[in-house]
Design an enzyme around this catalytic site. Structure first.
Site, mmCIF file in Angstrom:
data_model
loop_
_atom_site.group_PDB
_atom_site.id
_atom_site.type_symbol
_atom_site.label_atom_id
_atom_site.label_comp_id
_atom_site.label_asym_id
_atom_site.label_seq_id
_atom_site.Cartn_x
_atom_site.Cartn_y
_atom_site.Cartn_z
ATOM 1 N N CYS A 74 -1.466 -0.642 -2.293
ATOM 2 C CA CYS A 74 -2.835 -0.261 -2.655
ATOM 3 C C CYS A 74 -2.995 -0.484 -4.153
ATOM 4 C CB CYS A 74 -3.048 1.213 -2.313
ATOM 5 S SG CYS A 74 -4.644 1.873 -2.825
ATOM 6 N N CYS A 185 -8.046 -5.738 -3.559
ATOM 7 C CA CYS A 185 -7.908 -4.510 -2.762
ATOM 8 C C CYS A 185 -7.276 -4.946 -1.456
ATOM 9 C CB CYS A 185 -9.287 -3.892 -2.526
ATOM 10 S SG CYS A 185 -9.299 -2.599 -1.255
#
Ligand code: DGL
Length: 264
Positions: A74, A185
């Site tokens: 992440c 992302c």
């Protein structure tokens, strides 16, 4: 740490499954654990302090599970937590991820690079430092994408609502002349087929999943911790709805899997 111990992989939600797939492709003998902090998604609009606290809980859980390495799959959690976690666990192989600014700056022919990422990633000092270091010779257009992660979390990769939102986010990049777009992302690689249809064919999409898997391989190799046998089935946990994750796993992961509740 032992070679056949598992590797812990963590994301705010299902985005890290795009990284998990790259790890499994490169390191098929490794046993994998996956925690989605689905009860607190999205991270993109949360404070760094909150995300650090959540990341610490997941790290503690992976330690309890005997994980030999920790992958923060992440970008948003990496900017908020990787430095502290490295201090917390100096001897634990830890891989974080960041938008692929360096390869994008090398790949662009127009000299204009776009970055799609969360607000948290784009506002961070770590991202600013990345631009200072690798993007001095190119123009970088950043685009936060609120709402996108929430739709992907439902398993939506191509609905009219998602197409509309994504179109709004990529249009300014194309208008500015970007020929290279960083998917900053881990949720966004799931939109590659849609983006490929939406964007001019000359636009290159760059993400970091494969590079993260290679970095993990390097760190484990240096410590002689690469597994060689038959791996255990990948185990999943979520702090959100276990039933929901179980239902969308076949869409976003290679197969179904056992999903347990993470209440750390
Ligand atoms: N998948 C995460 C990332 O790579 C963030 C998603 C979220 O906003 O929770 O940045």
């Amino acid at each position: 740490m032992v070679k056949d111990a598992p590797i812990g992989v963590f994301d705010s939600g299902v985005g890290g499954l795009s990284v998990l797939a790259e790890i499994q492709r490169l390191l098929p003998h490794e046993s994998l654990l996956y925690v989605a902090d689905g009860g607190h998604i999205p991270y993109g609009e949360k404070t760094p302090e909150f995300i650090l606290e959540r990341s610490r809980r997941v790290a503690g859980f992976f330690r309890e599970q005997g994980a030999k390495a920790f992958v923060i799959a992440c970008n948003t959690a990496t900017v908020a937590a990787v430095a502290d976690l490295r201090r917390d666990y100096p001897d634990w192989p830890l891989v974080g991820m960041e938008p692929a600014v360096k390869p994008a700056a090398a790949a662009t022919r127009s000299g204009v690079v776009g970055v799609l990422a969360t607000t948290g990633t784009l506002q961070s000092a770590k991202f600013a430092a990345l631009l200072d270091r690798f993007a001095t010779d190119v123009r970088v257009i950043t685009q936060p994408c609120p709402g996108l992660v929430e739709l992907i979390e439902t398993g939506d990769l191509d609905s009219p609502a998602l197409r509309l939102l994504l179109q709004r986010y990529v249009e300014p990049l194309i208008a500015a002349g970007c020929d290279t777009i960083i998917l900053g992302c881990t949720h966004y690689p799931f939109l590659k087929p849609l983006l490929a249809r939406m964007l001019p064919p000359t636009v290159i999409l760059i993400d970091t999943g494969a590079a993260v898997a290679r970095q993990l391989q390097r760190l484990l190799g240096e410590r002689e911790l690469l597994a060689g046998g038959t791996p255990q089935a990948t185990r999943f946990w979520t702090s959100g709805d276990t039933e929901h994750l179980r239902n969308i796993l076949p869409t976003l992961w290679t197969s179904s899997g056992v999903v347990r509740s993470f209440d750390g």
